[in-house]
Write an enzyme that holds these catalytic residues in place. Structure first.
Site, PDB file in Angstrom:
ATOM      1  N   GLU A 161      43.433  34.017  29.647  1.00 45.70           N
ATOM      2  CA  GLU A 161      44.240  35.244  29.723  1.00 45.70           C
ATOM      3  C   GLU A 161      45.662  34.923  29.300  1.00 45.70           C
ATOM      4  O   GLU A 161      46.201  33.878  29.655  1.00 45.70           O
ATOM      5  CB  GLU A 161      44.320  35.809  31.162  1.00 45.70           C
ATOM      6  CG  GLU A 161      43.081  36.500  31.642  1.00 45.70           C
ATOM      7  CD  GLU A 161      43.218  37.062  33.054  1.00 45.70           C
ATOM      8  OE1 GLU A 161      44.342  37.388  33.489  1.00 45.70           O
ATOM      9  OE2 GLU A 161      42.178  37.170  33.730  1.00 45.70           O
ATOM     10  N   HIS A 216      35.437  37.777  39.591  1.00 44.15           N
ATOM     11  CA  HIS A 216      36.779  38.279  39.305  1.00 44.15           C
ATOM     12  C   HIS A 216      37.099  39.315  40.380  1.00 44.15           C
ATOM     13  O   HIS A 216      37.339  40.471  40.100  1.00 44.15           O
ATOM     14  CB  HIS A 216      36.849  38.862  37.886  1.00 44.15           C
ATOM     15  CG  HIS A 216      38.234  38.926  37.320  1.00 44.15           C
ATOM     16  ND1 HIS A 216      38.574  38.411  36.078  1.00 44.15           N
ATOM     17  CD2 HIS A 216      39.376  39.452  37.811  1.00 44.15           C
ATOM     18  CE1 HIS A 216      39.858  38.624  35.846  1.00 44.15           C
ATOM     19  NE2 HIS A 216      40.369  39.259  36.873  1.00 44.15           N
ATOM     20  N   ASP A 226      37.394  53.990  40.959  1.00 45.81           N
ATOM     21  CA  ASP A 226      36.136  54.754  40.985  1.00 45.81           C
ATOM     22  C   ASP A 226      35.641  55.057  39.565  1.00 45.81           C
ATOM     23  O   ASP A 226      34.431  55.031  39.311  1.00 45.81           O
ATOM     24  CB  ASP A 226      36.317  56.091  41.719  1.00 45.81           C
ATOM     25  CG  ASP A 226      36.395  55.913  43.229  1.00 45.81           C
ATOM     26  OD1 ASP A 226      36.340  54.759  43.700  1.00 45.81           O
ATOM     27  OD2 ASP A 226      36.530  56.933  43.932  1.00 45.81           O
ATOM     28  N   GLN A 243      38.281  46.508  37.167  1.00 45.88           N
ATOM     29  CA  GLN A 243      39.390  47.098  36.423  1.00 45.88           C
ATOM     30  C   GLN A 243      38.950  48.079  35.339  1.00 45.88           C
ATOM     31  O   GLN A 243      39.750  48.882  34.886  1.00 45.88           O
ATOM     32  CB  GLN A 243      40.260  45.990  35.823  1.00 45.88           C
ATOM     33  CG  GLN A 243      40.947  45.162  36.905  1.00 45.88           C
ATOM     34  CD  GLN A 243      41.782  44.034  36.340  1.00 45.88           C
ATOM     35  OE1 GLN A 243      41.256  42.980  36.023  1.00 45.88           O
ATOM     36  NE2 GLN A 243      43.074  44.248  36.191  1.00 45.88           N
ATOM     37  N   ASN A 279      37.828  33.277  38.929  1.00 45.23           N
ATOM     38  CA  ASN A 279      39.068  33.588  38.241  1.00 45.23           C
ATOM     39  C   ASN A 279      40.264  33.561  39.199  1.00 45.23           C
ATOM     40  O   ASN A 279      40.286  34.293  40.173  1.00 45.23           O
ATOM     41  CB  ASN A 279      38.972  34.998  37.633  1.00 45.23           C
ATOM     42  CG  ASN A 279      40.262  35.398  36.922  1.00 45.23           C
ATOM     43  OD1 ASN A 279      40.593  34.831  35.891  1.00 45.23           O
ATOM     44  ND2 ASN A 279      40.986  36.353  37.487  1.00 45.23           N
ATOM     45  N   GLU A 280      41.239  32.723  38.909  1.00 45.65           N
ATOM     46  CA  GLU A 280      42.538  32.699  39.597  1.00 45.65           C
ATOM     47  C   GLU A 280      42.459  32.442  41.100  1.00 45.65           C
ATOM     48  O   GLU A 280      42.782  33.309  41.919  1.00 45.65           O
ATOM     49  CB  GLU A 280      43.314  33.998  39.328  1.00 45.65           C
ATOM     50  CG  GLU A 280      43.634  34.197  37.872  1.00 45.65           C
ATOM     51  CD  GLU A 280      44.630  35.330  37.617  1.00 45.65           C
ATOM     52  OE1 GLU A 280      45.036  36.005  38.584  1.00 45.65           O
ATOM     53  OE2 GLU A 280      44.991  35.522  36.448  1.00 45.65           O
ATOM     54  N   HIS A 324      39.749  52.676  48.891  1.00 45.84           N
ATOM     55  CA  HIS A 324      39.374  53.953  49.500  1.00 45.84           C
ATOM     56  C   HIS A 324      39.988  54.124  50.891  1.00 45.84           C
ATOM     57  O   HIS A 324      40.406  55.207  51.270  1.00 45.84           O
ATOM     58  CB  HIS A 324      37.839  54.053  49.652  1.00 45.84           C
ATOM     59  CG  HIS A 324      37.136  54.273  48.352  1.00 45.84           C
ATOM     60  ND1 HIS A 324      35.845  53.863  48.114  1.00 45.84           N
ATOM     61  CD2 HIS A 324      37.546  54.870  47.209  1.00 45.84           C
ATOM     62  CE1 HIS A 324      35.497  54.185  46.886  1.00 45.84           C
ATOM     63  NE2 HIS A 324      36.502  54.795  46.318  1.00 45.84           N
ATOM     64  N   ASN A 338      44.917  30.902  32.741  1.00 52.29           N
ATOM     65  CA  ASN A 338      45.568  32.200  32.576  1.00 52.29           C
ATOM     66  C   ASN A 338      47.065  31.960  32.696  1.00 52.29           C
ATOM     67  O   ASN A 338      47.514  31.288  33.628  1.00 52.29           O
ATOM     68  CB  ASN A 338      45.150  33.179  33.674  1.00 52.29           C
ATOM     69  CG  ASN A 338      43.690  33.586  33.579  1.00 52.29           C
ATOM     70  OD1 ASN A 338      42.996  33.198  32.642  1.00 52.29           O
ATOM     71  ND2 ASN A 338      43.230  34.358  34.551  1.00 52.29           N
ATOM     72  N   ARG A 385      35.444  38.283  26.985  1.00 57.51           N
ATOM     73  CA  ARG A 385      35.386  37.771  28.359  1.00 57.51           C
ATOM     74  C   ARG A 385      35.367  38.953  29.321  1.00 57.51           C
ATOM     75  O   ARG A 385      36.302  39.759  29.330  1.00 57.51           O
ATOM     76  CB  ARG A 385      36.604  36.884  28.637  1.00 57.51           C
ATOM     77  CG  ARG A 385      36.661  36.420  30.064  1.00 57.51           C
ATOM     78  CD  ARG A 385      37.851  35.521  30.400  1.00 57.51           C
ATOM     79  NE  ARG A 385      37.799  35.267  31.831  1.00 57.51           N
ATOM     80  CZ  ARG A 385      38.813  35.370  32.673  1.00 57.51           C
ATOM     81  NH1 ARG A 385      40.021  35.644  32.245  1.00 57.51           N
ATOM     82  NH2 ARG A 385      38.640  35.155  33.945  1.00 57.51           N
ATOM     83  N   TYR A 407      51.042  33.854  32.119  1.00 59.33           N
ATOM     84  CA  TYR A 407      51.829  35.047  31.788  1.00 59.33           C
ATOM     85  C   TYR A 407      53.325  34.795  31.708  1.00 59.33           C
ATOM     86  O   TYR A 407      54.036  35.489  30.999  1.00 59.33           O
ATOM     87  CB  TYR A 407      51.569  36.142  32.837  1.00 59.33           C
ATOM     88  CG  TYR A 407      50.192  36.746  32.730  1.00 59.33           C
ATOM     89  CD1 TYR A 407      49.956  37.818  31.887  1.00 59.33           C
ATOM     90  CD2 TYR A 407      49.112  36.215  33.443  1.00 59.33           C
ATOM     91  CE1 TYR A 407      48.687  38.375  31.768  1.00 59.33           C
ATOM     92  CE2 TYR A 407      47.843  36.764  33.324  1.00 59.33           C
ATOM     93  CZ  TYR A 407      47.642  37.843  32.482  1.00 59.33           C
ATOM     94  OH  TYR A 407      46.377  38.381  32.349  1.00 59.33           O
TER      95      TYR A 407
HETATM   96  C1  LIG Z   1      30.382  58.800  44.048  1.00 56.09           C
HETATM   97  O1  LIG Z   1      31.800  58.817  44.152  1.00 56.09           O
HETATM   98  C2  LIG Z   1      32.380  59.989  43.623  1.00 56.09           C
HETATM   99  C3  LIG Z   1      33.872  59.815  43.724  1.00 56.09           C
HETATM  100  O2  LIG Z   1      34.272  58.818  42.828  1.00 56.09           O
HETATM  101  C4  LIG Z   1      31.898  61.224  44.362  1.00 56.09           C
HETATM  102  O3  LIG Z   1      32.439  62.373  43.781  1.00 56.09           O
HETATM  103  C5  LIG Z   1      30.381  61.269  44.308  1.00 56.09           C
HETATM  104  O4  LIG Z   1      29.920  62.327  45.097  1.00 56.09           O
HETATM  105  C6  LIG Z   1      29.776  59.960  44.793  1.00 56.09           C
HETATM  106  N1  LIG Z   1      28.328  59.982  44.566  1.00 56.09           N
HETATM  107  C7  LIG Z   1      27.468  59.619  45.475  1.00 56.09           C
HETATM  108  C8  LIG Z   1      26.026  59.639  45.066  1.00 56.09           C
HETATM  109  O5  LIG Z   1      27.807  59.269  46.614  1.00 56.09           O
END
Ligand SMILES: *[C@@H]1O[C@H](CO)[C@@H](O)[C@H](O)[C@H]1NC(C)=O
Ligand SMILES: *[C@@H]1O[C@H](CO)[C@@H](O)[C@H](O)[C@H]1NC(C)=O
Ligand SMILES: *[C@@H]1O[C@H](CO)[C@@H](O)[C@H](O)[C@H]1NC(C)=O
Ligand SMILES: *[C@@H]1O[C@H](CO)[C@@H](O)[C@H](O)[C@H]1NC(C)=O
Length: 494
Positions: A402, A144, A74, A41, A188-189, A61, A332, A99, A334
């Protein structure tokens, strides 16, 4: 139990009223306050320095359409590159502990124990050391939700092999960090891990195995937790002297009509199927799954033509092996739900957890809404849940790991609703400690900062720090709630 708690609710409205504004009611000196996050996260840096993919990298992805805003982690909060900023902000809050969780494939990219990634160790060592230098205790969650994708390819939590892989990972963590880290949460959870990925398509790996994979997942999670606990107990506790526990996520279940015996049964069953599913095997005197789950799922499975119950069985040795494997109970919390029996109390052709449960959960219209529709605000529910834990499990040491408020994406720094939320829930915690003598020893606000909220992407904000996700540096700014929390920590009363 439920009748007793309802009576208790009425009596305490009077008691609490009598204490309003009484400054003598303070959190005990030993009580600790913290803030929490998890690796996927906040960290970002998903593909640096030898790290491999977790299930979250892979699924966000590959199937962005399963995430509300098509986003992924990312970059998230870029915390991988911002240890110093994060520590300065934790110091502003003045928390006793932080934590956070370990990103499994950052540490063990191939899931082989021989394949330790030096950069993963460097990152967590730096974080741990800087926390300690700044007087903030590290509290680590091993799991997690960042399962290495290579283990998911074997079936993940529904393949029993995961237990061995998890124990290897736990060993690395204890060995590398256990000289400085004294509080460990194994998993976790469990409820969310299993029900939200095998029943509801909300968490990776988004698998459809309703009423079957769900329980297999829970079964292996319990075995994996117990195995990690035994490893610590047998090989690390004597020299490291830390604690190992388990964190469960639980709403409180209120009978829709407290005078209707069926609604009382519904609330009790919902608690058995959610909280006690995992708490009973670990924290009860006798161990094993709660009898009501055993009976109901066995019966439905047999009527549905299964040769075995869809709820797997522990051998007597396994029941003993799991029972008592926790130094504290991590909670946790909520929200709360109203419970009533569903009309259908017979098995469906296609099994599911919901059909096994046979309870409809709703919210009281009187409870305030949050940005997540299933999270309504009922602070007294936490006090009732803490009392249930005290009565059912012999007043174990509880760490609230949490608790927090979901704001919309357009939330501003003036987060008044979050302030009410923390004040309400912390009042409940204080009452549970001071009036009911529940053994609650710490409280953790979720979250330290806004972050990637799983398949809700960046559409929800849970943080006390606002994060600008448009800014390449992911600038953090304290919201009003950060100062309120700081004040509560400094004064030790509300
Ligand atoms: C890692 O991921 C990013 C996208 O989040 C990308 O732009 C980048 O080229 C990637 N790097 C490698 C070394 O694969
Ligand atoms: C099994 O479930 C059926 C259908 O709900 C019910 O009629 C029956 O009483 C249950 N049997 C047991 C032993 O609980
Ligand atoms: C913030 O977003 C929510 C959900 O999209 C919307 O209901 C609300 O009206 C918005 N608030 C403001 C002040 O724009
Ligand atoms: C619910 O919202 C109202 C304002 O609409 C506020 O006064 C109250 O404190 C809130 N309650 C909780 C428990 O957040």
């Amino acid at each position: 139990m439920y009748l007793k708690l309802i009576f208790f609710l009425c009596v305490n409205v009077i008691l609490v009223f009598g204490h309003k504004g009484n400054r003598n009611i303070v959190f005990p000196d030993s009580f600790k306050f913290g803030a929490a996050t998890s690796s996927y996260q906040i960290e970002g840096a998903w593909n640096v320095s030898g790290k491999s993919e977790s299930v979250w990298d892979y699924y966000a992805h590959t199937f962005p359409e399963w995430i509300k805003d098509g986003s992924n982690g990312d970059i998230a909060c870029d915390s991988y590159n911002q240890i110093d900023v994060d520590i300065a902000n934790l110091k502003l809050l003045n928390v006793n502990f932080y934590r956070f969780s370990l990103n499994w494939p950052r540490i063990l990219p191939s899931a082989r124990i021989s394949d330790l990634n030096p950069d993963g160790l460097r990152y967590y060592n730096e974080l741990i050391n800087k926390l300690i230098d700044n007087g903030i205790e590290p509290m680590i969650t091993l799991y997690h939700w960042e399962l290495p994708q290579s283990i998911q390819d074997l079936g993940g939590w529904s393949n029993r092999l995961v237990v061995d892989y998890f124990v290897h990972f736990a060993r690395v963590a204890f060995e590398e960090f256990g000289d400085r880290v004294k509080t460990w949460i194994t998993i976790n959870e469990p409820f969310s891990i299993c029900s939200m990925s095998y029943e509801e398509q909300f968490l990776a790996p988004f698998i459809h195995s309703e009423g079957v994979g769900t329980y297999q997942c829970g079964h292996n999670l319990l075995l994996a937790h117990a195995a990690a606990y035994h490893l610590y107990q047998d090989e690390f506790r004597a020299r490291q002297g830390g604690e190992v526990g388990f964190t469960m996520e639980n709403p409180w279940h209120v009978p829709l009509d407290p005078n209707n015996p069926d609604d009382i049964i519904a609330a009790e069953r919902a608690t058995n199927f959610h909280f006690d599913w995992f708490a009973n095997p670990i924290y009860s005197k006798d161990g094993d799954y709660p009898p009501s789950m055993r009976t109901r799922i066995d019966n439905y499975s047999s009527l549905q033509g299964y040769a075995h119950s869809r709820l797997p069985t522990f051998t007597p040795e396994e029941v003993d092996y799991i029972r008592g494997t926790a130094d504290f109970l991590g909670l946790n919390h909520y929200t709360s739900h109203l419970s009533t029996l569903s009309e259908n109390q017979t098995p469906d052709d296609n099994p599911s957890y919901d059909n096994d449960l046979g309870v409809v959960l709703t919210a009281d219209p009187a409870w305030n809404q949050t940005a997540r529709d299933t999270f309504t605000v009922y602070p007294h529910g936490l006090r009732l849940l803490l009392n249930y834990i005290k009565e059912t499990y012999d007043n174990p040491k509880v760490y609230i790991t949490e608790n927090g408020y979901a704001g919309f994406q357009n939330e501003t720094l003036n987060d008044q609703e979050r302030i009410w939320y923390y004040q309400g829930y912390l009042t409940s915690v204080l009452e549970a400690i001071e009036i009911d003598e529940c053994n609650v020893q710490s409280y953790t606000a979720w979250s330290f900062m806004d972050n990637y909220e799983w398949s809700d992407g960046y559409t929800l904000r849970f943080g006390m720090f606002y994060v600008d996700f448009e800014d390449p540096k992911r600038k953090r700014t304290p919201k009003d709630s950060a100062y309120v929390y700081q004040n509560i920590i400094n004064r030790r009363y509300l």
